[in-house]
Enzyme design. Structure first.
Site, mmCIF file in Angstrom:
data_model
loop_
_atom_site.group_PDB
_atom_site.id
_atom_site.type_symbol
_atom_site.label_atom_id
_atom_site.label_comp_id
_atom_site.label_asym_id
_atom_site.label_seq_id
_atom_site.Cartn_x
_atom_site.Cartn_y
_atom_site.Cartn_z
ATOM 1 N N SER A 6 -81.142 9.191 -38.914
ATOM 2 C CA SER A 6 -80.658 8.610 -40.217
ATOM 3 C C SER A 6 -81.312 9.080 -41.542
ATOM 4 C CB SER A 6 -80.626 6.910 -40.090
ATOM 5 O OG SER A 6 -80.582 6.293 -41.349
ATOM 6 N N TYR A 26 -86.026 -0.233 -38.459
ATOM 7 C CA TYR A 26 -84.984 0.846 -38.092
ATOM 8 C C TYR A 26 -85.092 2.110 -38.551
ATOM 9 C CZ TYR A 26 -80.548 3.415 -38.297
ATOM 10 O OH TYR A 26 -79.500 4.300 -38.103
ATOM 11 N N LYS A 73 -86.067 5.422 -36.453
ATOM 12 C CA LYS A 73 -85.550 7.018 -36.827
ATOM 13 C C LYS A 73 -86.508 8.092 -37.357
ATOM 14 C CE LYS A 73 -81.084 5.830 -35.577
ATOM 15 N NZ LYS A 73 -80.743 6.442 -34.360
#
Length: 264
Positions: free
Chosen positions: A140, A153, A157
Site C-alpha cells: 500500500s 495498517y 504494509k
C-alpha cells in the site's frame, strides 16, 4: 504483448473481489492455471480457475493451499499475496494512534503480514524445485506515507515492503523474483460497501458517501488523477511483474496510486 504466462501455475490470495479478483481474471486470460484463494467462492471467477477456500488468519492454511496447487497442477510458479486490508470484521479508516488496541494490532499484522509470510514460506520450496518463480506482494502507498489514519495498517504494509526486499536479495540468485505493488486508494468494497470507508469518512466530514468517492477522497489524498484507482489498473501491474517479461525486475516497488505518493 504476450506475457509468457501460458501454462504457469499462479496462486492468488484474496481472489474473491476487488484487486484479487481482477488479478485472477487477468492471469487466467493470459493462459495461467490459477488457484484463487478466499474464504468463499464468487461466481465472478472465470471458468477453469480452481478455487481453494481458506481463511489466511489460520496459520495452517497457506501450507494447505500450496499442497492443493501441487496436487492439481504440479507446482507453483507465481504467488500473488493480495489478501489484506481490514481484517475480517474490522472497518477502516481508524483515526489516531490510541484507537487500535493490542488485539487490533495483532489482527492487522496477522492478516496483512504474517499470512503473506506463511504463503511465501510454503510456496518457496516448490518454486525452487521448478527452477524459480515470481512473488508479487500487494502492499500500500500508506507503507511509505505515515499518518494518524490507519497507523497499524501502514506499519504492517511497511513491514511487508521490508520482507519483499530481503527476499529478493536472498532468493534472486536462485531464480525467484520478489516485487511489490503499492496501490493507492482503490475503488473496491473497502470503500463502497455499506459502512465502509466512504460511509465512515462521510460521517466524519458530514458529507455524502458518493461525494466522498467521487471528489472528497481524491482531494483529501491529493490524487493527481482526481479519482480512485481501478482494480484492473493494479492487476495489470501485477501481471507484468509475474511475467517472465520482467525477468530483470526484482526487489522493486511499483506505485499504482493515482499520484498519492509524493516522495522521491
Amino acid at each position: 504483448m504476450d506475457l509468457q504466462l501460458s501454462g504457469r501455475v499462479a496462486v492468488v490470495t484474496g481472489a474473491s473481489k476487488g484487486i484479487g479478483l481482477a488479478v485472477a481474471r487477468t492471469l487466467a486470460e493470459e493462459g495461467a492455471r490459477v488457484v484463487a484463494v478466499s474464504r468463499s467462492r464468487t461466481s465472478e471467477l472465470p471458468e477453469g480457475v480452481l478455487h481453494v477456500a481458506a481463511d489466511l488468519m489460520d496459520p495452517a492454511a497457506p501450507a494447505r493451499v500450496v499442497e492443493r496447487a501441487v496436487e492439481e497442477f504440479g507446482g507453483v510458479d507465481v504467488l500473488v499475496n493480495n489478501a489484506g486490508g481490514p481484517p475480517p470484521g474490522v472497518t477502516l479508516p481508524r483515526v489516531g494512534f490510541m484507537t487500535p488496541d493490542d488485539a487490533d494490532w495483532l489482527a492487522m499484522f496477522e492478516f496483512n503480514l504474517f499470512s503473506a509470510v506463511r504463503m511465501i514460506r510454503a510456496a518457496l520450496p516448490v518454486m525452487l524445485e521448478r527452477g524459480g518463480g515470481s512473488v508479487v506482494n500487494v502492499s500500500s502507498g500508506m507503507a511509505r506515507q505515515p499518518g494518524a489514519m490507519n497507523v497499524d495498517y501502514g506499519a504492517a504494509k511497511s513491514a511487508m515492503n521490508h520482507v519483499s526486499k530481503a527476499l529478493s536479495e536472498e532468493y534472486g540468485p536462485r531464480g525467484v523474483r520478489v516485487n511489490t505493488v503499492s496501490p493507492g486508494p482503490v475503488l473496491t468494497d473497502w470503500w463502497t460497501k455499506p459502512g465502509g470507508a466512504a460511509d465512515v469518512i462521510a460521517g466524519m466530514a458530514g458529507g455524502d458517501r458518493d461525494a466522498v468517492i467521487e471528489s472528497a477522497a481524491p482531494q483529501m489524498m491529493r490524487l493527481v488523477t482526481g479519482r480512485l484507482v481501478r482494480p484492473q489498473e493494479v492487476a495489470d501491474a501485477v501481471a507484468l511483474l509475474a511475467s517472465p517479461r520482467s525477468g530483470s525486475t526484482t526487489g522493486a516497488e511499483f506505485a499504482v496510486d493515482g499520484g498519492f505518493l509524493k516522495e522521491i
